[in-house]
Design a protein around this motif. Sequence first.
Motif, short mmCIF file in Angstrom:
data_model
loop_
_atom_site.label_atom_id
_atom_site.label_comp_id
_atom_site.label_asym_id
_atom_site.label_seq_id
_atom_site.Cartn_x
_atom_site.Cartn_y
_atom_site.Cartn_z
N GLY A 105 0.78 -1.23 0.00
CA GLY A 105 0.00 0.00 0.00
C GLY A 105 0.80 1.28 0.00
O GLY A 105 0.25 2.37 0.19
N TYR A 106 2.10 1.18 -0.22
CA TYR A 106 2.93 2.39 -0.33
C TYR A 106 2.75 3.00 -1.72
O TYR A 106 2.55 2.28 -2.71
N LEU A 107 2.85 4.32 -1.81
CA LEU A 107 2.70 5.04 -3.06
C LEU A 107 4.04 5.60 -3.50
O LEU A 107 4.79 6.18 -2.70
N TYR A 108 4.34 5.42 -4.78
CA TYR A 108 5.57 5.98 -5.34
C TYR A 108 5.50 7.50 -5.31
O TYR A 108 4.48 8.10 -5.67
N SER A 109 6.61 8.13 -4.87
CA SER A 109 6.57 9.59 -4.69
C SER A 109 7.85 10.27 -5.14
O SER A 109 8.20 11.34 -4.64
N GLY A 110 8.56 9.67 -6.10
CA GLY A 110 9.74 10.33 -6.64
C GLY A 110 10.96 9.44 -6.64
O GLY A 110 10.94 8.32 -6.12
N ARG A 111 12.04 9.94 -7.25
CA ARG A 111 13.28 9.17 -7.34
C ARG A 111 14.47 10.08 -7.09
O ARG A 111 14.59 11.15 -7.69
N LEU A 112 15.36 9.65 -6.21
CA LEU A 112 16.56 10.39 -5.88
C LEU A 112 17.71 9.86 -6.73
O LEU A 112 18.10 8.70 -6.62
N ALA A 113 18.25 10.71 -7.61
CA ALA A 113 19.27 10.28 -8.56
C ALA A 113 20.63 10.09 -7.87
O ALA A 113 21.04 10.92 -7.06
N ASN A 114 21.31 8.99 -8.23
CA ASN A 114 22.66 8.72 -7.73
C ASN A 114 22.77 9.09 -6.25
O ASN A 114 23.68 9.80 -5.83
N ASN A 115 21.86 8.55 -5.48
CA ASN A 115 21.71 9.03 -4.11
C ASN A 115 22.71 8.42 -3.14
O ASN A 115 23.18 9.10 -2.24
N CYS A 116 23.02 7.14 -3.30
CA CYS A 116 23.93 6.49 -2.36
C CYS A 116 24.60 5.31 -3.03
O CYS A 116 24.17 4.84 -4.08
N ILE A 117 25.67 4.85 -2.41
CA ILE A 117 26.45 3.75 -2.96
C ILE A 117 25.89 2.43 -2.45
O ILE A 117 25.76 2.19 -1.25
N MET A 118 25.50 1.58 -3.39
CA MET A 118 25.04 0.23 -3.10
C MET A 118 25.85 -0.72 -3.98
O MET A 118 25.88 -0.57 -5.20
N ASN A 119 26.54 -1.67 -3.35
CA ASN A 119 27.36 -2.62 -4.10
C ASN A 119 28.33 -1.91 -5.04
O ASN A 119 28.44 -2.20 -6.22
N ASP A 120 29.01 -0.91 -4.46
CA ASP A 120 30.14 -0.21 -5.10
C ASP A 120 29.77 0.80 -6.17
O ASP A 120 30.66 1.35 -6.82
N ASN A 121 28.48 1.07 -6.40
CA ASN A 121 28.10 2.06 -7.40
C ASN A 121 27.02 2.98 -6.84
O ASN A 121 26.20 2.57 -6.02
N PHE A 122 27.01 4.24 -7.31
CA PHE A 122 25.90 5.11 -6.97
C PHE A 122 24.63 4.58 -7.63
O PHE A 122 24.64 4.20 -8.79
#
Length: 282
Positions: free
Chosen positions: A254-271
């Motif tokens: 029931g969560y609603l999509y509300s935007g996207r943060l570009a290159n926000n954090c490093i996950m598995n060695d990549n932004f």
Amino acid sequence: MNVPYLSRTETGADFFIEVYLDFVNERIRIDDYRGNINSVITRMKALAAQYSFTKEIIKSRVEDWPKFLSRGYELEGMINGYFNGSDAFFMVNYASDDRRTSDCWKAEDDLLDKIVAQKDAAQPNQLPTGYSMRLANVEDCKDLANLYGLVFQTYPTPMNEPSYIKDVMEEGTIFKMIEWNGQVVSAASAEVNETYHNAEMTDCATLLEHRKYGFMQLLISALEDELISRNIYFSYSLARAQSYGMNACLQKLGYLYSGRLANNCIMNDNFENMNIWVKKLV
């Protein structure tokens, strides 16, 4: 810097800020502020330049986001009800084209379209035989750190360190975990903001061999119940935009999509880009 992040407050002649300096992810984030907006921006830019950060983020109140827009900041998303029922707006600024640009944006849009088009709600899953779920405590920090170390090669916060998990627990973060044969095989947390009565669903991890059971729906649902019992009625989550499973899980709950943060954090060695999902719990 030897520390991965630094959180502090600053007061100037005509402003106050709560600032998060994130050295791992090369970003500065202002979580709260008061006073002169231009002074807030000037101080944020000075700190970003001092530490060579390439992304500035501020959680703006509804009345202020046009002021940030007029200074060149972009609106990347929002969190409904963040400030005691009033919405927060993620206003961002970039110091480089590389940090601003994402080659996978369209593919992530297509993935999101498929997820949002699905109308099936979460099913009331039951724990399989041999598994148990409970609230975690400080005695579980070592086992939780081991889980996060196995699941994530790199992560925006040092979740593979028991001392870090202990610190966030003592600051009010709630962990739910699932055990099997004495081993923690899945966990998630709710990072509670006591001031503004919201919580971020985060630190979601399941060992590969246990992912077929849909544990994350169970964990997040249990965390929601815990939040409601503590009079926290707004929750949100940031999910890797390339992760079908996590985004689909949030949508089903029931969560609603509300935007996207570009290159926000490093996950598995990549932004990586992070999708914002929001929910009013009651």
